[in-house]
Design a protein around this motif. Structure first.
Motif, PDB file in Angstrom:
ATOM      1  N   LYS A  21       0.815  -1.219   0.000  1.00 24.70           N
ATOM      2  CA  LYS A  21       0.000   0.000   0.000  1.00 24.70           C
ATOM      3  C   LYS A  21       0.846   1.266   0.000  1.00 24.70           C
ATOM      4  N   GLN A  22       2.132   1.142  -0.279  1.00 22.22           N
ATOM      5  CA  GLN A  22       3.023   2.293  -0.200  1.00 22.22           C
ATOM      6  C   GLN A  22       2.655   3.413  -1.160  1.00 22.22           C
ATOM      7  N   ASN A  23       1.980   3.081  -2.243  1.00 26.07           N
ATOM      8  CA  ASN A  23       1.599   4.099  -3.223  1.00 26.07           C
ATOM      9  C   ASN A  23       0.120   4.462  -3.169  1.00 26.07           C
ATOM     10  N   SER A  24      -0.583   3.957  -2.171  1.00 24.29           N
ATOM     11  CA  SER A  24      -2.006   4.288  -2.077  1.00 24.29           C
ATOM     12  C   SER A  24      -2.170   5.734  -1.619  1.00 24.29           C
ATOM     13  N   PRO A  25      -3.127   6.469  -2.160  1.00 30.13           N
ATOM     14  CA  PRO A  25      -3.336   7.861  -1.762  1.00 30.13           C
ATOM     15  C   PRO A  25      -3.541   8.017  -0.251  1.00 30.13           C
ATOM     16  N   TYR A  26      -4.227   7.062   0.352  1.00 29.24           N
ATOM     17  CA  TYR A  26      -4.513   7.161   1.790  1.00 29.24           C
ATOM     18  C   TYR A  26      -3.234   7.076   2.617  1.00 29.24           C
ATOM     19  N   VAL A  27      -2.387   6.092   2.318  1.00 29.06           N
ATOM     20  CA  VAL A  27      -1.141   5.933   3.067  1.00 29.06           C
ATOM     21  C   VAL A  27      -0.215   7.117   2.829  1.00 29.06           C
ATOM     22  N   LEU A  28      -0.102   7.562   1.588  1.00 27.31           N
ATOM     23  CA  LEU A  28       0.729   8.721   1.292  1.00 27.31           C
ATOM     24  C   LEU A  28       0.235   9.957   2.040  1.00 27.31           C
TER      25      LEU A  28
END
Length: 222
Positions: free
Chosen positions: A70-77
């Motif tokens: 999930k490193q590139n998910s908008p939420y995590v970012l």
């Protein structure tokens, strides 16, 4: 001061004081993609810090920041951006990264609520055999603050019960409590991400084992 109106905010009402800002507002849907929603939270967070200088800021982030998938998910970012903002402009903060919250009500799409609804309604679902999840009782958050958080200054802390539950463990415990067999198909998908827990967290949970903790959650919230 408590900023927010959701499950976390409601659980902290009895801790409301003038010298601590509990920021429990903003984006809660991990599938959110709209920049406007992320910017709204960042703006509110920035204002809360600037208007409450001298107060401790407590921010609720997510353990998903450790999930490589999930490193590139908008939420995590977005959560990482919020954490960086706090570290850059707040003089007194605690960032609490939380796992899968279990509580009364809340988002129907959380893991616990999803499984509870599917099993009780006898609705079929797909079980990812390799998936493991970290759970936390919503009440543990406020209890942790009462017992430990005063000693955690300008820190980022991973907080949940420090055990990776398999989906089978969770489902079997729910089936027993509901006296209902779950209807599902298994596949070989699923994964989990390792998390390092602070000594204060492992000490907090030292008197309860994983099986008993799961039973407690299910008996309390099912």
């Amino acid at each position: 001061m408590i900023i927010g109106s959701g499950l976390i905010a409601k659980s902290l009402q009895h801790l409301d004081t003038e010298n601590t800002v509990y920021f429990a507002s903003g984006v809660s849907n991990s599938l959110e993609t709209r920049n406007s929603e992320f910017e709204r939270e960042l703006s509110l967070l920035r204002t809360a810090i600037q208007n409450n200088k001298g107060s401790r800021l407590v921010y609720f982030s997510t353990l998903s920041v450790h999930d490589q998938s999930k490193q590139n998910s908008p939420y995590v970012l977005h959560k990482l951006q919020a954490e960086d903002l706090i570290k850059n402009i707040s003089e007194n903060y605690l960032i609490l990264r939380i796992g899968n919250i279990v509580g009364a009500g809340g988002n129907p799409n959380t893991l616990f609520n999803f499984l509870k609804n599917r099993i009780s309604e006898k609705t079929p679902f797909i079980l990812h055999k390799k998936a493991r999840r970290i759970l936390v009782d919503i009440d543990d958050i406020s209890r942790f603050f009462e017992s430990e958080y005063k000693h955690l200054n300008n820190r980022t802390v991973n907080f949940s019960y420090p055990y990776y539950y398999s989906m089978n463990e969770i489902i079997e415990a729910m089936e027993e409590q509901l006296d209902t067999a779950a209807i599902y198909q298994e596949n070989e998908e699923g994964d989990f991400y390792p998390v390092e827990f602070d000594d204060s967290v492992t000490q907090y949970y030292s008197e309860v084992n994983a099986a008993d903790y799961l039973k407690l959650l299910i008996k309390k919230y099912l």
